[in-house]
Design an enzyme around this catalytic site. Sequence first.
Site: not given
Ligand SMILES: NC(=O)C1=CN([C@@H]2O[C@H](COP(=O)(O)OP(=O)(O)OC[C@H]3O[C@@H](n4cnc5c(N)ncnc54)[C@H](O)[C@@H]3O)[C@@H](O)[C@H]2O)C=CC1
Ligand SMILES: O=C([O-])CC(=O)C(=O)O
Length: 264
Positions: A121, A187, A217
Amino acid sequence: MRNVLVIGYGAIGKSLIAQLDQEEGGYRWAVWARGNGSPRVDAGRPVTRVTSVTEALAFETDLVVECAGHAAVAAIVPGLLAAGLPTLVCSVGVLADTTIADSLHEAAARGKTWLRLPSGAVGGLDYLRAVAHLDEVGVRYVSRKPPSAWHDELLALNIDPDTLEEEHVLFDGSADGAARRYPKNLNVAATVALNGIGMTRTQVSVVVDPAVSANTHELYIESSAGVAEFRFENNPAPDNPKTSLLTSLSVASEVRTFFQGRAS
Ligand SMILES: NC(=O)C1=CN([C@@H]2O[C@H](COP(=O)(O)OP(=O)(O)OC[C@H]3O[C@@H](n4cnc5c(N)ncnc54)[C@H](O)[C@@H]3O)[C@@H](O)[C@H]2O)C=CC1
Ligand SMILES: O=C([O-])CC(=O)C(=O)O
């Protein structure tokens, strides 16, 4: 064929598949999802369901993308790395836990493969990496989100998110401390720290700001090379307001780069 295993079929996973499935080059998708049943891409095409390292190898996985959350990284990713599967980890904040970070790096070394972090992000990381090794580099990251993003945390502090009129600083300190206090929401703080001067030296402020509607951010960098300021006002992903749309775009770009590198 380009065989990609996506762990977590939520906002990022769905968007990643939707973006790349339209492109030439022939992707095959497997999804490691929670629960039973076979996930389907939005167009209705079934994807392979994988729930073990053995099945991931049987799918002939070229690349793994984790976008499921911190617990999923700790539980699933070490086994895939140890089996030699290169992996992009979106849940970067999990690396603030040194025990988990060590287990991931050891597994990657055992599998003679790598673990990579997408820019997610945020941006400006090329600049940050370029100046990080200079003497006396200062890095400050400010996370600025609307009260709805910190609803439960504000209630726990007896602050009503719906009536907050002025900005409220939830945390001020090191990236280390921020990640330990709010591991799931920071994150980006970990991404900035790990691409720059580390978790203890990177300064982080977490601000609840009723004046912003987007996840914002801000990155301030000072070194003998000069000063830099970056500000990202991110629109939310359609399926998850807590996640910036930019995150899945950055992951798709990493996936393209991986396969372009293999083709050349
Ligand atoms: N690096 C970055 O800038 C960012 C990183 N993230 C990370 O990405 C992750 C995913 O984000 P989104 O897709 O928005 O979340 P989301 O909540 O929309 O989707 C996550 C999916 O993973 C599934 N899940 C959870 N635990 C699981 C497991 N043990 N095995 C298989 N599936 C599982 C959930 O059921 C859900 O369908 C967040 O939890 C966060 O840690 C999110 C936003 C920004
Ligand atoms: O902006 C985003 O997608 C999520 C965020 O701030 C983070 O995980 O640090």
